[in-house]
Design an enzyme around this catalytic site. Structure first.
Site, PDB file in Angstrom:
ATOM      1  N   GLU A  71      -4.595  -3.190 -10.545  1.00 62.91           N
ATOM      2  CA  GLU A  71      -5.805  -2.936 -10.534  1.00 62.91           C
ATOM      3  C   GLU A  71      -6.403  -3.497  -9.616  1.00 62.91           C
ATOM      4  O   GLU A  71      -6.720  -4.709 -10.122  1.00 62.91           O
ATOM      5  CB  GLU A  71      -6.107  -3.499 -12.157  1.00 62.91           C
ATOM      6  CG  GLU A  71      -7.106  -2.928 -12.782  1.00 62.91           C
ATOM      7  CD  GLU A  71      -7.772  -3.425 -14.108  1.00 62.91           C
ATOM      8  OE1 GLU A  71      -8.942  -2.957 -14.146  1.00 62.91           O
ATOM      9  OE2 GLU A  71      -6.907  -3.283 -14.685  1.00 62.91           O
ATOM     10  N   TYR A  88     -14.267   7.514   3.872  1.00 62.38           N
ATOM     11  CA  TYR A  88     -15.822   7.715   4.467  1.00 62.38           C
ATOM     12  C   TYR A  88     -15.413   7.497   5.738  1.00 62.38           C
ATOM     13  O   TYR A  88     -16.842   8.347   6.204  1.00 62.38           O
ATOM     14  CB  TYR A  88     -16.695   6.294   4.152  1.00 62.38           C
ATOM     15  CG  TYR A  88     -16.773   6.154   2.327  1.00 62.38           C
ATOM     16  CD1 TYR A  88     -17.606   6.785   1.932  1.00 62.38           C
ATOM     17  CD2 TYR A  88     -15.956   5.575   1.983  1.00 62.38           C
ATOM     18  CE1 TYR A  88     -18.115   6.794   0.450  1.00 62.38           C
ATOM     19  CE2 TYR A  88     -16.076   4.926   0.394  1.00 62.38           C
ATOM     20  CZ  TYR A  88     -16.767   5.284   0.116  1.00 62.38           C
ATOM     21  OH  TYR A  88     -16.914   4.900  -1.292  1.00 62.38           O
ATOM     22  N   ASP A  89     -14.551   7.768   6.555  1.00 67.74           N
ATOM     23  CA  ASP A  89     -14.714   8.374   7.783  1.00 67.74           C
ATOM     24  C   ASP A  89     -15.622   9.462   8.126  1.00 67.74           C
ATOM     25  O   ASP A  89     -15.605   8.887   9.251  1.00 67.74           O
ATOM     26  CB  ASP A  89     -13.466   8.327   8.364  1.00 67.74           C
ATOM     27  CG  ASP A  89     -12.213   7.215   8.414  1.00 67.74           C
ATOM     28  OD1 ASP A  89     -13.115   6.452   7.824  1.00 67.74           O
ATOM     29  OD2 ASP A  89     -11.115   7.428   8.297  1.00 67.74           O
ATOM     30  N   ASP A 120      -7.962  -4.952   1.351  1.00 74.77           N
ATOM     31  CA  ASP A 120      -8.958  -4.774   0.908  1.00 74.77           C
ATOM     32  C   ASP A 120     -10.128  -4.201   1.655  1.00 74.77           C
ATOM     33  O   ASP A 120     -10.708  -5.375   2.856  1.00 74.77           O
ATOM     34  CB  ASP A 120      -9.486  -4.857  -0.079  1.00 74.77           C
ATOM     35  CG  ASP A 120      -9.797  -4.622  -1.915  1.00 74.77           C
ATOM     36  OD1 ASP A 120     -10.091  -3.415  -1.535  1.00 74.77           O
ATOM     37  OD2 ASP A 120     -11.151  -5.100  -2.689  1.00 74.77           O
ATOM     38  N   THR A 121     -10.811  -3.029   1.345  1.00 78.63           N
ATOM     39  CA  THR A 121     -11.915  -2.570   2.869  1.00 78.63           C
ATOM     40  C   THR A 121     -13.141  -1.876   2.122  1.00 78.63           C
ATOM     41  O   THR A 121     -13.088  -1.468   0.462  1.00 78.63           O
ATOM     42  CB  THR A 121     -11.136  -1.622   3.432  1.00 78.63           C
ATOM     43  OG1 THR A 121     -10.199  -2.237   4.516  1.00 78.63           O
ATOM     44  CG2 THR A 121     -12.311  -0.610   4.400  1.00 78.63           C
ATOM     45  N   ASN A 142      -0.536   3.887   0.874  1.00 73.97           N
ATOM     46  CA  ASN A 142      -2.183   4.657   1.960  1.00 73.97           C
ATOM     47  C   ASN A 142      -1.387   5.322   2.705  1.00 73.97           C
ATOM     48  O   ASN A 142      -0.891   4.350   3.809  1.00 73.97           O
ATOM     49  CB  ASN A 142      -3.274   4.088   1.410  1.00 73.97           C
ATOM     50  CG  ASN A 142      -3.947   5.076   2.442  1.00 73.97           C
ATOM     51  OD1 ASN A 142      -3.463   6.032   3.253  1.00 73.97           O
ATOM     52  ND2 ASN A 142      -5.318   5.032   1.946  1.00 73.97           N
ATOM     53  N   LYS A 143      -0.995   6.556   2.634  1.00 73.75           N
ATOM     54  CA  LYS A 143       0.112   6.761   4.417  1.00 73.75           C
ATOM     55  C   LYS A 143      -1.182   6.830   5.277  1.00 73.75           C
ATOM     56  O   LYS A 143      -0.258   6.333   7.174  1.00 73.75           O
ATOM     57  CB  LYS A 143       0.761   8.340   4.478  1.00 73.75           C
ATOM     58  CG  LYS A 143       1.544   8.241   2.973  1.00 73.75           C
ATOM     59  CD  LYS A 143       2.310   9.533   3.656  1.00 73.75           C
ATOM     60  CE  LYS A 143       3.438   9.255   2.815  1.00 73.75           C
ATOM     61  NZ  LYS A 143       3.292   9.283   1.260  1.00 73.75           N
ATOM     62  N   SER A 184       0.738  -1.287   0.077  1.00 75.00           N
ATOM     63  CA  SER A 184       0.188  -0.272   0.132  1.00 75.00           C
ATOM     64  C   SER A 184       0.940   1.588   0.048  1.00 75.00           C
ATOM     65  O   SER A 184       1.954   1.126   0.704  1.00 75.00           O
ATOM     66  CB  SER A 184      -0.976   0.372   0.630  1.00 75.00           C
ATOM     67  OG  SER A 184      -1.139   0.804   1.463  1.00 75.00           O
TER      68      SER A 184
END
Length: 204
Positions: free
Chosen positions: A43, A157-158, A72-73, A11-12, A9
């Site tokens: 992908e 979405y947090d 994956d979320t 994403n930091k 990932s």
């Protein structure tokens, strides 16, 4: 003996959450970016969280030495028949921003009362160990979707996800609070146990 875990990932926010949850363990956590794989991207074309998570982990495992973790979320909203679900990251199309996704979610929930705005955040953590064997863990967190964004912390979405029992969105929580109850924290706690068992089983 310490073990290296490589996160598939860039994403930091996600990386910091995972590092925080796995601190005080035998595992040293680094990201793919730390190892110079900034351009590595996969992908996410599978139709399940598990499929996407393992695809990301296995592709990176071909390039590096160590334990590879990918997740994956998805956010599954009951009033939308489970959408955005596995497509949560690209709900509003690509290229996309968190704001675009949140705006579309609110638009699609217009007129839905709070009691029917129930939702579940789900995370699947996929692991490929040094020898290529696989582990998986899941976690979830239940809540409701707010009528507007609340709070300034977190990502995705947090700001819209009000956690059951807290009356706070993830974005209104401190990192410590979020890491007690979040879907990713629950998945990682489950995974931590499996990793420790695997380490004991391998004699490390």
């Amino acid at each position: 003996m310490r073990r290296k875990i490589i996160l598939s990932s860039g994403n930091k926010h996600k990386i910091n959450e995972i590092k925080d949850i796995l601190k005080n363990t035998i595992f040293d956590v680094v990201s793919k970016d730390d190892l110079g794989y900034l351009d590595f991207d996969v992908e996410e074309d599978k139709d399940t969280l598990e499929g996407n998570a393992f695809k990301k982990a296995e592709e990176l495992h071909k390039l590096v030495k160590g334990i590879v973790i990918a997740d994956d979320t998805g956010l599954f909203v009951d009033a939308l028949n489970g959408d955005p679900g596995v497509y949560s990251a690209r709900y509003a199309g690509e290229p996309v921003s968190y704001k675009d996704n949140n705006k579309l979610l609110l638009k699609n929930l217009e007129g839905v009362p709070m009691e029917k705005r129930t939702a579940t955040f789900k995370t699947v953590m996929a692991v490929v160990l040094e020898d290529g064997s696989r582990l998986m863990a899941e976690g979830e967190c239940k809540g409701k979707i707010a009528f507007e964004e609340r709070g300034t912390n977190g990502f995705g979405y947090d700001p819209l996800f009000i956690v059951d029992g807290w009356n706070k969105s993830f974005s209104e929580m401190t990192e410590e609070e979020k890491n007690q109850v979040s879907h990713r924290a629950n998945a990682l706690m489950n995974l931590k146990e499996k990793l420790e068992e695997a380490s004991e089983g391998s004699g490390n």
